[in-house]
Design a protein around this motif. Structure first.
Motif, mmCIF file in Angstrom:
data_model
loop_
_atom_site.group_PDB
_atom_site.id
_atom_site.type_symbol
_atom_site.label_atom_id
_atom_site.label_comp_id
_atom_site.label_asym_id
_atom_site.label_seq_id
_atom_site.Cartn_x
_atom_site.Cartn_y
_atom_site.Cartn_z
ATOM 1 N N ALA A 42 44.236 57.592 96.735
ATOM 2 C CA ALA A 42 43.811 57.702 98.133
ATOM 3 C C ALA A 42 44.485 58.889 98.810
ATOM 4 O O ALA A 42 43.851 59.652 99.550
ATOM 5 C CB ALA A 42 44.135 56.406 98.877
ATOM 6 N N THR A 59 40.804 55.407 104.800
ATOM 7 C CA THR A 59 39.527 55.114 104.140
ATOM 8 C C THR A 59 39.682 53.977 103.141
ATOM 9 O O THR A 59 38.843 53.067 103.075
ATOM 10 C CB THR A 59 38.998 56.375 103.432
ATOM 11 N N ALA A 60 40.733 54.041 102.341
ATOM 12 C CA ALA A 60 40.949 52.995 101.343
ATOM 13 C C ALA A 60 41.156 51.635 102.010
ATOM 14 O O ALA A 60 40.689 50.606 101.503
ATOM 15 C CB ALA A 60 42.150 53.350 100.468
ATOM 16 N N SER A 78 36.383 49.717 96.783
ATOM 17 C CA SER A 78 35.854 50.923 97.422
ATOM 18 C C SER A 78 36.959 51.724 98.094
ATOM 19 O O SER A 78 38.028 51.200 98.418
ATOM 20 C CB SER A 78 34.791 50.543 98.453
ATOM 21 N N GLY A 79 36.669 52.983 98.331
ATOM 22 C CA GLY A 79 37.611 53.880 98.971
ATOM 23 C C GLY A 79 37.177 55.316 98.770
ATOM 24 O O GLY A 79 36.040 55.594 98.366
ATOM 25 N N PRO A 80 38.053 56.285 99.037
ATOM 26 C CA PRO A 80 37.711 57.693 98.804
ATOM 27 C C PRO A 80 37.623 57.979 97.309
ATOM 28 O O PRO A 80 38.349 57.381 96.513
ATOM 29 C CB PRO A 80 38.880 58.453 99.440
ATOM 30 N N ASN A 292 30.938 52.841 105.655
ATOM 31 C CA ASN A 292 30.893 54.233 106.099
ATOM 32 C C ASN A 292 30.613 54.359 107.589
ATOM 33 O O ASN A 292 30.863 55.412 108.179
ATOM 34 C CB ASN A 292 29.845 54.997 105.297
ATOM 35 N N SER A 295 34.517 53.273 108.873
ATOM 36 C CA SER A 295 35.620 54.144 108.461
ATOM 37 C C SER A 295 35.831 55.337 109.396
ATOM 38 O O SER A 295 36.970 55.626 109.790
ATOM 39 C CB SER A 295 35.399 54.626 107.020
ATOM 40 N N ALA A 303 33.195 56.923 102.128
ATOM 41 C CA ALA A 303 33.734 56.176 100.988
ATOM 42 C C ALA A 303 32.616 55.685 100.096
ATOM 43 O O ALA A 303 31.436 55.684 100.466
ATOM 44 C CB ALA A 303 34.553 54.981 101.487
#
Length: 563
Positions: A42, A59-60, A78-80, A292, A295, A303
């Motif tokens: 991340a 984001t994470a 999910s995350g970057p 999204n 975030s 993401a």
């Protein structure tokens, strides 16, 4: 189904959390394990995106939690991701951080719309060479992005990622910075070699920690992440700018397409790693869309689900959404409690993490197998890979899919055949059979009669010369489109203008409907020249030829014989 009912189907269900009761302790352990792996990723992806390490962490946390609750998979994390940063870097350069947040929110709206339209299931039809070439290209692009940091070059320039990397290499050659290179290669090597011997150990975190201690205890000049806020930023909609929507729409479409593609591929991989898990593709798009949308409100970048983190989650024993939600909560605790420590992490260490990640992304055996399978697959693979590296991801996917479709249609068109079939002897005399064979020609059409094969079909029928009757046997035609129907009608008209009678047999009900809508062979139907099967068509052709033959025969002489 109404729109409200459709949204109801996409919202979380009580059954989603029924699995939590099966193994809550295992889910908590899996979530903590993923958080340890996700932390350096991340941070690295946030830095690479251009918005900073804080944006990657936010984001994470935010997108990870929202997608965990609303997504269609019990196991996704999910995350970057590296693929997303590839799209975001040029956006940051052109419109700045606020533009990236706007792009993320727009992509979220697009993903929700795709979910409502039930388009998630169609990702399964993407050709494997496109996916593999796309993935390999992303890996190369991410590696190129890390070269300036790994080489200790802060001011490399270029209009494409490969141009920036080349400039960094040239500057490094003139003024080498061995400390940054050593740290980046050391972390990457530790991750790659350690994963082979002890797959369960978080070697990425160990490598980053070791590099941080090295930077703090030695006089090495290693740029670090810098100041991080001790907490999650307050929500803000200051980035919203409706006037910028037209200019940012292409980037938003690219982000949405990438998020949909990567998330659904990751969910498919997760399903394959388990026994009874099956994700809902439309709900997964809905969850990613909401992630999204939320975030950017907290300053996070777009993401998507990540295959690497999802695989760690599954291998760590995750059984429900509780694991991915625990991962997000654990990262939030780290931000609140350990921000001062994170600030001292060297950027070169994060570059090493991403370099090792790119090596893991590429499955050389799979690429070689595809390259050796068929020339068509090899061409699509190489073309998608090349366009990804040289141009951009969206162009690569579009070009790869377009070329794959054209080559597939060409292969299908080659299966279409028109073949002359000899008439059966039957109970006719040898003389009569010879007469029939001389004037009746039967052709059997095999395969699809569509635009890809229509030209060949027309050319072959146009070459018929010595025949009074042509029977077209249609029972083996697999499909007919408008172009194929039009060409069939054109061929029939050409034959009839030359005085050749055309009979059709064995037309399938669905094909007859298409021909009827386009007005093909209407005159043949009125003349009774369309038959349900070939024997009846042959019988009609025989009577037609024999009748005309008897009419053409000269009348017998009635004059008396001469003496």
């Amino acid at each position: 189904m109404g729109l409200s009912a459709r949204f109801g189907d996409l919202l979380p269900q009580r059954s989603d959390w029924a699995a939590v009761r099966r193994s809550p302790r295992g889910d908590l352990i899996a979530g903590l394990t993923v958080a340890v792996v996700a932390l350096p990723l991340a941070l690295a992806f946030g830095v690479t995106s251009g918005l900073g390490a804080q944006a990657g962490l936010i984001t994470a946390i935010v997108a990870g939690a929202v997608a965990a609750v609303f997504g269609g998979s019990n196991l996704q994390v999910s995350g970057p991701t590296g693929a997303m940063t590839v799209v975001l870097v040029p956006v940051v350069a052109e419109v700045g951080a606020a533009g990236v947040l706007m792009v993320g929110a727009m992509a979220g709206v697009i993903l929700v719309a795709l979910a409502v339209a039930r388009l998630g299931r169609y990702v399964r039809y993407l050709p494997t060479p496109v996916i593999e070439g796309f993935t390999a290209g992303i890996a190369v692009v991410i590696a190129l992005q890390q070269l300036p940091v790994a080489l200790g070059i802060a001011d490399a320039h270029g209009d494409k990622v490969w141009a920036v990397a080349a400039d960094a290499v040239a500057r490094f050659a003139r003024h080498p910075h061995p400390s940054s290179v050593a740290v980046a290669l050391g972390v990457a090597t530790l991750m790659l070699l350690g994963a082979r011997r002890r797959p369960g150990m978080p070697f990425s975190l160990l490598g980053v920690a070791a590099a941080t201690v090295l930077a703090a205890t030695t006089p090495l000049s290693l740029p670090s992440i810098g100041d991080l806020p001790a907490g999650v930023p307050a929500p803000s909609l200051a980035f919203l700018d409706l006037s910028a929507v037209p200019a940012l729409l292409p980037a938003a479409v690219a982000v949405a397409a990438l998020a949909a593609l990567e998330s659904l591929l990751s969910a498919t991989v997760a399903d394959a790693m388990t026994v009874n898990e099956r994700h809902d593709p439309d709900r997964e798009l809905f969850g990613q869309g909401l992630a999204n949308l939320v975030s950017p409100v907290f300053g996070g970048i777009p993401a998507t689900a990540a295959i690497a983190r999802t695989a760690v989650n599954v291998r760590a024993g995750a059984r429900s959404k509780l694991a991915s939600l625990t991962h997000a909560v654990a990262l939030a605790v780290i931000v609140l409690a350990a921000a001062p420590l994170v600030e001292h992490i060297p950027l070169a260490a994060l570059a090493g993490v991403l370099l090792a990640t790119t090596v893991r992304m590429v499955e050389a055996a799979s690429l070689l197998a595809l390259a050796r399978s068929t020339r068509r697959d090899a061409l699509v693979l190489i073309l998608t890979f090349t366009v990804t590296v040289v141009f951009d991801l969206v162009t690569a996917v579009a070009v790869g899919i377009a070329v794959a479709i054209v080559l597939a249609l060409r292969a299908v068109a080659l299966t279409a055949r028109i073949e002359q079939i000899p008439l059966e002897q039957g109970d006719h005399s040898a003389e009569e059979h010879a007469l029939l064979a001389e004037h009746i020609v039967a052709y059997r059409l095999d395969g699809p009669l569509f635009f890809g094969a229509a030209h060949t079909f027309l050319m072959q029928l146009s070459e018929i010369t010595d025949a009074r009757v042509v029977i077209l046997r249609m029972s083996r035609v697999s499909t007919v489109d408008a172009t194929g129907a039009h060409v069939l009608g054109d061929a029939i008209d050409r034959l009839q203008r030359r005085g050749i009678t055309v009979l059709l047999s064995g037309i399938a009900a669905g094909h007859e409907e298409i021909l009827g809508r386009l007005g093909v062979a209407e005159q043949l139907r009125r003349d009774g020249s369309v038959f349900p099967d070939t024997p009846s068509a042959i019988a009609h052709a025989r009577s037609h030829v024999l009748r005309h033959h008897s009419n053409d025969r000269p009348p017998p002489s009635t004059s008396a014989p001469t003496a």
